[in-house]
Design an enzyme around this catalytic site. Sequence first.
Site, PDB file in Angstrom:
ATOM      1  N   GLN A 260       0.687  -1.447   0.029  1.00 59.59           N
ATOM      2  CA  GLN A 260      -0.418  -0.087  -0.048  1.00 59.59           C
ATOM      3  C   GLN A 260       1.235   1.376   0.506  1.00 59.59           C
ATOM      4  O   GLN A 260       2.137   0.879   0.692  1.00 59.59           O
ATOM      5  CB  GLN A 260      -1.196   0.556   1.493  1.00 59.59           C
ATOM      6  CG  GLN A 260      -1.928  -0.981   1.002  1.00 59.59           C
ATOM      7  CD  GLN A 260      -3.071  -0.933   0.104  1.00 59.59           C
ATOM      8  OE1 GLN A 260      -2.995   0.092  -0.471  1.00 59.59           O
ATOM      9  NE2 GLN A 260      -3.616  -1.670  -0.059  1.00 59.59           N
ATOM     10  N   CYS A 386      -9.845  -2.147  -4.433  1.00 63.47           N
ATOM     11  CA  CYS A 386      -8.824  -0.678  -4.797  1.00 63.47           C
ATOM     12  C   CYS A 386     -10.348  -0.718  -6.857  1.00 63.47           C
ATOM     13  O   CYS A 386      -9.846   0.391  -6.672  1.00 63.47           O
ATOM     14  CB  CYS A 386      -7.575  -0.364  -5.220  1.00 63.47           C
ATOM     15  SG  CYS A 386      -7.121  -1.868  -6.345  1.00 63.47           S
TER      16      CYS A 386
END
Length: 429
Positions: A260, A386
């Site tokens: 991330q 995402c």
Amino acid sequence: MKRRTDRPGRAPDRQATTEPLALEIEKLVYGGMGLGRHEGKVVFVPFTVPGDLAEVRIVERKKNFSRGEATKILRPGPGRTDPACRYFGRCGGCQWQHLDYALQIEAKRSILEEILHHRLPQTRELSISMRACTRDYGYRSRARIHVQQRGDRRRIGFLHYRSHSVEDIESCPLFRPALNHALAAVRSSLAAAPQESGRTEVDIACTADDGRWAAAEARPDAEASLAECRFAGLETGDEDTLQRDVGGFILHTLPSVFFQANDYMVGELVERVSRLWSQCGSRSALDLYSGVGLFSLPLARRFARVVAVETSPEAAHLCAQNASEAGFANLRTMNADVLPWMEAAGSVAAPEFDLVFLDPPRAGAGPEVMDRLAEWAPETIIYVSCDPQTLARDLAALPQRDYRIDFVEGLDLFPQTYHFETIARVRRR
């Protein structure tokens, strides 16, 4: 901030096809564009905000919609503001710097809600929120930059909006300082390199605290090995990986494997997910698309047995290393593609897991993986995504008679862009 009413940016190398028209923007959609209507037909216009009255030139016509570019803002919508970056409008890395951050959060929440309500009517009973980032600039510790050589001109930066041409950038306001150091170092290093026509990609990453950074050429077929990564920083060391401290766990990572990118939200993401799995059984858990173990290690602290499946050899190696250094003998890392592994693991009988956690790439897990999950019938499935569109598609593949979605929450890990993360929990009825 002063509202900007001049031309907000134009997608390069695209020719207008009609005379401009006056168009009022109704809302923002996934993909970052504003949506307006002309003569009953939807028109998508980048770099606009809801409430804008824009002079729009149509650049592409499709059967059910058109694409346009705003040549002038006739009346700015509420929340329009000046972008912080001089490359905005040309660089395709950001889409929403011209919109106040509070309105970005509401736009993302509304987009997530609309997508889920359309595909998954059962989510209409849920309250869907979007958690804002504490920093809307200077949050990013990872990026993939493009290097393009055309004749004697070399450009290093991000792709133009809807183009394969590269916008040359010296620094990015979304980057942490060390990541901008990495960008400058890559630029300096390439200045002395032989000039070869074409385009390549370079992954750069930095640590949150000590300012170390690393860079590696991005490869479509495989990650760079440890020996092929270049390491440097404000303080150099002998380590051959970057180390991240998330939730008390030390995670070794590389610029060429997924991790991330938001330093200020990754800990909160893990903490929010951990709260959700604390409410299910604690015997066994499966972590699909485990990466370097961002969620695998917290799972191993909660569950008696954890299996982590990761397709990348480098990421799987680092996941095993991170688990070993954390002292987790109950975590087994498998380097395999998810679907073939599931087919092999379930060839005799469906494995029993209290929890299946998955955090797939943007393309999602896909119907075959979701079909296998439905057959295995775990008590709880937690899905981090995402891309809300592939999330909705995948969750819709679960039989509604067997599973219900009881929690959805968005987290803004990507301020100034249309991207965000979504956490969804699905429990067996």
